[in-house]
Design a protein around this motif. Structure first.
Motif, mmCIF file in Angstrom:
data_model
loop_
_atom_site.group_PDB
_atom_site.id
_atom_site.type_symbol
_atom_site.label_atom_id
_atom_site.label_comp_id
_atom_site.label_asym_id
_atom_site.label_seq_id
_atom_site.Cartn_x
_atom_site.Cartn_y
_atom_site.Cartn_z
ATOM 1 N N ASP A 59 0.857 -1.192 0.000
ATOM 2 C CA ASP A 59 0.000 0.000 0.000
ATOM 3 C C ASP A 59 0.894 1.243 0.000
ATOM 4 O OD1 ASP A 59 -1.712 2.096 0.569
ATOM 5 O OD2 ASP A 59 -2.786 1.035 2.166
ATOM 6 N N TYR B 96 1.517 6.842 0.497
ATOM 7 C CA TYR B 96 2.386 8.012 0.747
ATOM 8 C C TYR B 96 3.579 8.070 -0.200
ATOM 9 C CZ TYR B 96 -0.589 8.126 4.768
ATOM 10 O OH TYR B 96 -1.698 8.164 5.558
ATOM 11 N N THR C 69 -3.192 5.857 -4.050
ATOM 12 C CA THR C 69 -4.347 6.741 -3.896
ATOM 13 C C THR C 69 -3.913 8.159 -4.249
ATOM 14 O OG1 THR C 69 -5.940 7.677 -2.320
ATOM 15 C CG2 THR C 69 -3.820 7.023 -1.421
ATOM 16 N N SER D 45 -5.405 10.563 -2.588
ATOM 17 C CA SER D 45 -5.896 11.290 -1.412
ATOM 18 C C SER D 45 -4.811 12.127 -0.745
ATOM 19 C CB SER D 45 -6.467 10.319 -0.383
ATOM 20 O OG SER D 45 -7.640 9.718 -0.873
ATOM 21 N N LYS D 46 -3.677 11.499 -0.426
ATOM 22 C CA LYS D 46 -2.646 12.181 0.355
ATOM 23 C C LYS D 46 -1.902 13.202 -0.502
ATOM 24 C CE LYS D 46 -4.409 9.434 3.178
ATOM 25 N NZ LYS D 46 -4.138 8.096 3.618
HETATM 26 C C1 PLP Z 1 -5.053 7.110 4.021
HETATM 27 C C2 PLP Z 1 -4.666 5.718 3.700
HETATM 28 C C3 PLP Z 1 -5.423 4.937 2.823
HETATM 29 C C4 PLP Z 1 -6.800 5.342 2.340
HETATM 30 O O1 PLP Z 1 -6.769 6.170 1.309
HETATM 31 P P1 PLP Z 1 -8.082 6.563 0.488
HETATM 32 O O2 PLP Z 1 -7.629 6.418 -0.906
HETATM 33 O O3 PLP Z 1 -8.379 7.956 0.889
HETATM 34 O O4 PLP Z 1 -9.187 5.610 0.830
HETATM 35 C C5 PLP Z 1 -4.955 3.684 2.473
HETATM 36 N N1 PLP Z 1 -3.821 3.205 3.005
HETATM 37 C C6 PLP Z 1 -3.081 3.896 3.887
HETATM 38 C C7 PLP Z 1 -1.850 3.309 4.456
HETATM 39 C C8 PLP Z 1 -3.494 5.181 4.275
HETATM 40 O O5 PLP Z 1 -2.800 5.855 5.190
#
Ligand code: PLP
Length: 362
Positions: free
Chosen positions: A193, A196, A219, A221-222
């Motif tokens: 995963d 980051y 993702t 998101s971050k």
């Molecule tokens: C924030 C996070 C996610 C979730 O991300 P989204 O795409 O917003 O659902 C997944 N894995 C880790 C390690 C995270 O910190």
């Protein structure tokens, strides 16, 4: 918790689900929000206008492209996804974690995670009936306990191993050589995963060519698009074709498809923001380490884990809230995180407000 009347029929809810706690998010109520690893920067006006113009053209009355073909093309190009591998999109990477587990869930199966790590792995695994094995990280530096991981993989034969690289909430990267050994040992899937990755300069994506049981999860998101809810999974065509069967057909809505595509076309803006966050992460870490009441760990992500040595984390958390700052209190979430809190890197002024308030509390 009060006993529900029998008529409600809650006994139909599976016991594993009844025993769970819902994923809790604190209401930020106007506080400086340093709890959720969001990018604190907004888009410049030069981007807002053309983005909104683009949204005008979106056919909101129509279903989205179920394959999100155009968006996938941009993700491939910008994220440098090797041509040999396929992409699967999710409504956040959370949805992809759920979808992976949904595809392999069966009675008696196991999911393995080093812990502490991202809470959704365990929550979703337990909700889907898996036996979830948590292997504690090394207490001093949150490195993998490689011997314990190898033994747990051999003993439990997990259907899925989740490895966050860098790890949340500890912020560190694990030894890639050790990760490769685990991928080789694992009888089932290994999900790396990389939520980051933008802050870390390290990825196991090149290893996809070597391991057929490896999936890489990403993702946006971050990176600065947490509100869009867009995650993507990279892996071999046979695995993704199976996972595709349990994906809801229109999981990426038209506004997300259009907006993410636009953002990827202007990726350099997000990259510039990431550079500011990485620069400020170093500053915040240095300042945290200068506080005698605090231990702070180095981070390859956009947050820093720290421990309060003199005052309980609960008191520090409450004091920060009173000072107008919201962080994440991790005390009680795992034995290795006693008196630990996690702060996301914010705007320079937000970081300064946090550091000043914290110095007065510890
Ligand atoms: C924030 C996070 C996610 C979730 O991300 P989204 O795409 O917003 O659902 C997944 N894995 C880790 C390690 C995270 O910190």
């Amino acid at each position: 918790m009060s006993q529900a009347p029998p008529r409600a029929g809650l006994h139909w809810v599976r016991p594993q689900v009844r025993a769970l706690q819902a994923y809790a998010v604190t209401n930020p109520r106007g506080l400086i929000k340093l709890d959720a690893m969001e990018n604190p920067y907004r888009w410049p006006d030069e981007l807002i206008q053309p983005w909104l113009e683009g949204l005008r053209q979106v056919a909101i009355n129509r279903y989205p492209d179920p394959q999100a073909t155009e968006l996938k093309g941009w993700l491939r190009a910008v994220m440098k996804v090797p041509a040999a591998f396929d992409l699967l999109l999710g409504n956040g990477s959370d949805e992809l974690i759920q979808l992976i587990l949904l595809a392999v869930a069966a009675p008696g199966r196991t999911v393995l995670v080093p812990e502490p790590s991202f809470a959704m792995y365990r929550l979703l695994a337990v909700a889907l009936g898996f036996n979830c094995i948590g292997v504690p990280l090394r207490a001093e530096d949150f490195a993998l306990d490689q011997a314990a991981m190898v033994t747990a993989i051999r003993d439990h034969e997990p259907a899925v191993v989740f490895l966050a690289y860098p790890n949340n909430p500890t912020g560190n990267l694990w030894d890639p050589q050790q990760l490769c050994e685990l991928i080789e040992d694992a009888p089932g899937l290994v999900v790396i995963d990389e939520a980051y990755v933008a802050f870390a300069n390290a990825s196991l994506m090149p290893e996809l060519a070597r391991y057929a049981n490896l999936l890489v999860l990403r993702t946006v998101s971050k990176l600065g698009l947490a509100g869009l809810r867009l995650g993507f999974l990279i892996g071999s065509a046979p695995w993704l074709a199976e996972l595709e069967k349990v994906r809801l057909p229109y999981n990426i809505n038209v506004l997300t498809q259009a907006s993410a595509q636009f953002a990827l076309q202007h990726y350099s803006v997000l990259q510039g923001q990431v550079e500011c966050i990485v620069r400020d992460r170093q500053y915040v870490l240095t300042r945290l380490r200068a506080l005698p009441g605090v231990t702070a760990w180095p981070s390859c992500a956009n947050f820093i884990l720290f421990r309060s040595l003199r005052r309980p984390a609960n008191a520090v958390f409450d004091g920060l809230c009173e000072a107008g700052i919201l962080v994440k209190n991790l005390d009680g979430s795992h034995p290795l995180l006693a008196n630990c809190l996690r702060v996301s890197i914010g705007l320079p002024a937000e970081n300064a407000a946090f550091l000043e308030a914290l110095a007065a509390l510890v």
